[in-house]
Design an enzyme around this catalytic site. Structure first.
Site, PDB file in Angstrom:
ATOM      1  N   PHE A  23       0.828  -1.204   0.000  1.00  0.00           N
ATOM      2  CA  PHE A  23       0.000   0.000   0.000  1.00  0.00           C
ATOM      3  C   PHE A  23       0.864   1.257   0.000  1.00  0.00           C
ATOM      4  O   PHE A  23       0.634   2.186  -0.775  1.00  0.00           O
ATOM      5  CB  PHE A  23      -0.956   0.024   1.194  1.00  0.00           C
ATOM      6  CG  PHE A  23      -1.706   1.326   1.284  1.00  0.00           C
ATOM      7  CD1 PHE A  23      -2.746   1.591   0.417  1.00  0.00           C
ATOM      8  CD2 PHE A  23      -1.333   2.297   2.190  1.00  0.00           C
ATOM      9  CE1 PHE A  23      -3.422   2.806   0.459  1.00  0.00           C
ATOM     10  CE2 PHE A  23      -1.997   3.517   2.246  1.00  0.00           C
ATOM     11  CZ  PHE A  23      -3.047   3.764   1.378  1.00  0.00           C
ATOM     12  N   HIS A  24       1.865   1.298   0.861  1.00  0.00           N
ATOM     13  CA  HIS A  24       2.722   2.486   0.936  1.00  0.00           C
ATOM     14  C   HIS A  24       3.408   2.752  -0.399  1.00  0.00           C
ATOM     15  O   HIS A  24       3.565   3.895  -0.801  1.00  0.00           O
ATOM     16  CB  HIS A  24       3.761   2.332   2.045  1.00  0.00           C
ATOM     17  CG  HIS A  24       3.212   2.600   3.406  1.00  0.00           C
ATOM     18  ND1 HIS A  24       3.942   3.214   4.389  1.00  0.00           N
ATOM     19  CD2 HIS A  24       2.005   2.342   3.953  1.00  0.00           C
ATOM     20  CE1 HIS A  24       3.208   3.328   5.481  1.00  0.00           C
ATOM     21  NE2 HIS A  24       2.031   2.797   5.242  1.00  0.00           N
ATOM     22  N   GLU A  25       3.812   1.699  -1.081  1.00  0.00           N
ATOM     23  CA  GLU A  25       4.441   1.852  -2.398  1.00  0.00           C
ATOM     24  C   GLU A  25       3.446   2.424  -3.412  1.00  0.00           C
ATOM     25  O   GLU A  25       3.804   3.251  -4.226  1.00  0.00           O
ATOM     26  CB  GLU A  25       4.932   0.491  -2.901  1.00  0.00           C
ATOM     27  CG  GLU A  25       6.315   0.141  -2.446  1.00  0.00           C
ATOM     28  CD  GLU A  25       7.391   0.811  -3.278  1.00  0.00           C
ATOM     29  OE1 GLU A  25       7.357   0.746  -4.516  1.00  0.00           O
ATOM     30  OE2 GLU A  25       8.285   1.413  -2.676  1.00  0.00           O
TER      31      GLU A  25
END
Length: 137
Positions: A23-25
């Site tokens: 998700f962060h990517e």
């Protein structure tokens, strides 16, 4: 590294951390411009040192051995694949992952603030997800 050892090491990757990493990517994606998204840049200290990435270095380090075994996979693809596997391991559906993402160099890491702030109010979090192309529906 033997196949058995690779499977053992892959089994030690924290599924929740892998999903968070995926998700962060992807969270830098801007639906209006079509820019951003998974870029493999979380592996750089300049990104890992950000407050919103607290605790992320463990899963990044745990996955690094895969790129040693399979040098043709980008970190961007690896992180998305790890997130999809985490969903499946947790009992969720199998998520097809298209490969072919290009890793960006450290000089092109996404700007800080692309993730919804954990300290944000509901409207700021909604705005961040809207930027990524999600709706409240």
């Amino acid at each position: 590294m033997a196949d058995r050892e690779a499977r053992r090491r892959a089994g030690s990757v924290d599924p929740a951390g892998a999903l968070r990493l995926a998700f962060h990517e992807a969270a830098s994606y801007d639906a209006a411009t079509g820019e951003g998204g998974a870029s493999g840049t979380t592996r750089f200290d300049v990104v890992l040192d950000r407050d919103e990435q607290a605790g992320m270095s463990g899963v990044v380090n745990d996955l690094e051995f895969i790129t040693e075994l399979y040098s043709n996979i980008s970190f961007a693809d690896l992180y998305q694949l790890a997130g999809a596997v985490a969903v499946e391991v947790a009992g969720g559906p199998a998520i097809p992952v298209r490969l072919g993402r290009r890793d960006l160099p450290e000089a092109e890491v996404p700007a800080e603030g692309s993730l919804p702030s954990v300290r944000g109010n509901a409207s700021s979090i909604t705005a961040a997800f809207t930027r990524m192309g999600f709706s409240e529906q």
